[in-house]
Design an enzyme around this catalytic site. Structure first.
Site, PDB file in Angstrom:
ATOM      1  N   SER A 183      53.706 -45.702  54.965  1.00 50.98           N
ATOM      2  CA  SER A 183      52.427 -46.368  55.200  1.00 50.98           C
ATOM      3  C   SER A 183      51.424 -45.913  54.161  1.00 50.98           C
ATOM      4  CB  SER A 183      51.909 -46.024  56.603  1.00 50.98           C
ATOM      5  OG  SER A 183      50.539 -46.347  56.726  1.00 50.98           O
ATOM      6  N   TYR A 212      52.004 -43.817  65.800  1.00 52.40           N
ATOM      7  CA  TYR A 212      52.561 -44.485  64.622  1.00 52.40           C
ATOM      8  C   TYR A 212      52.472 -43.574  63.409  1.00 52.40           C
ATOM      9  CZ  TYR A 212      52.934 -47.870  60.776  1.00 52.40           C
ATOM     10  OH  TYR A 212      53.293 -48.526  59.622  1.00 52.40           O
TER      11      TYR A 212
END
Length: 292
Positions: A143, A156
């Site tokens: 990410s 997450y």
């Protein structure tokens, strides 16, 4: 495909949607042999599996990253069929939203089973053959924010922090065996993960979420508007990630970076952070008297 570029056998997880599907198509068009792995090849993803299997250079494989047996079986079958896996792309993943307190421990575990433990499972399955050949490349999709965190997505980011840790630590452990590790760090892209069509692993204690009141709702909406606003402003195209994987695959061995950020909306802040982190780590290791 350029004849000077070696044709590789590449296994990609999570190819039913998003980055994974685009990457499978992109790499196959470039002439590489692609093992497009996904869950539900005879069930919910049967149509997508048939679509990909009909393309040149693509072999669809049943693989559920949450299952030790499924991962081992899929990779064993690929090795029997092709004799090697040159590149593993760990793409399978789920997103999720909510305040951390509103996540049950079981729901956090559900997130980690896919995004973190799934990566460890695939590593465990491919490393013996890669070590034996003293050659391999493993690309992990993480990410753009996986060097830090943000509210309302803590589980997450725990998982993505973890994959960054795997990538960085194994780069040192696996160097003597000729195996390279790279994390691709995307920003926010319009994929099924972000448009609501793919079910996420969200907070599952609504009574706790409600107790946070309107302030939390407003802050979450503000964050979402900022992220998705930038996605629109910069016309973020998921093909960028697929092209990035292809670029890494085609790079000469030994020239690949540890981290490969692909987030136009960050305006270079991601690259600046990566460099600063590497510089500080080198200083820290030097102060302790060893090198990494």
């Amino acid at each position: 495909m350029n004849s000077s570029i070696e044709k590789k056998t590449i296994l990609i997880t999570g190819t039913s949607t998003g980055f994974g599907k685009l990457t499978a198509i992109t790499l196959s068009k470039a002439g590489h042999t692609v093992i497009a792995a996904m869950r539900g090849t005879t069930g919910k993803n049967q149509a997508i599996a048939k679509e990909l299997a009909a393309l040149p250079n693509i072999d669809v494989a049943e693989l559920d990253v949450t299952s030790d047996e499924s991962v081992s079986k899929a990779i064993e079958q690929a090795l029997v069929r092709y004799g090697k896996i040159d590149v593993l792309v760990n793409n399978a993943g789920v997103a999720g939203f909510g305040v951390l307190e509103a996540y049950s421990i079981d729901q956090v575990k559900n997130m980690l089973e896919v995004n973190l433990y799934g990566v460890i499972r695939t590593y465990d399955a491919v490393l013996p053959s890669m070590r034996e050949r003293k050659n391999g490349l493993i690309i992990n999709i993480t990410s753009g924010a996986s060097g830090f965190t943000a509210p309302f997505m803590v589980p997450y980011f725990i998982s993505k922090f973890g994959v960054e840790t795997i990538t960085e630590g194994l780069q040192s452990e696996l160097k003597p065996y000729g195996i390279e590790n790279v994390s691709i760090q995307p920003g926010v892209y319009p994929t099924e993960m972000n448009n609501g069509s793919k079910v996420g692993v969200n907070a599952d204690k609504p009574e706790i979420a409600a107790a946070y009141g309107e302030d939390a709702v407003n802050a979450f909406n503000q964050l979402g508007a900022a992220l998705f606003g930038k996605m629109a402003d910069f016309k973020m195209d998921p093909q960028t990630i697929a092209d990035g994987v292809l670029a890494l695959v085609n790079m000469e061995k030994g020239s690949r970076p540890l981290r490969y950020p692909l987030d136009a909306a960050a305006l270079g802040a991601d690259k600046e952070f990566i460099k600063a982190r590497a510089d500080i780590k080198a200083k820290w290791a030097n102060n302790y008297g060893f090198s990494l």
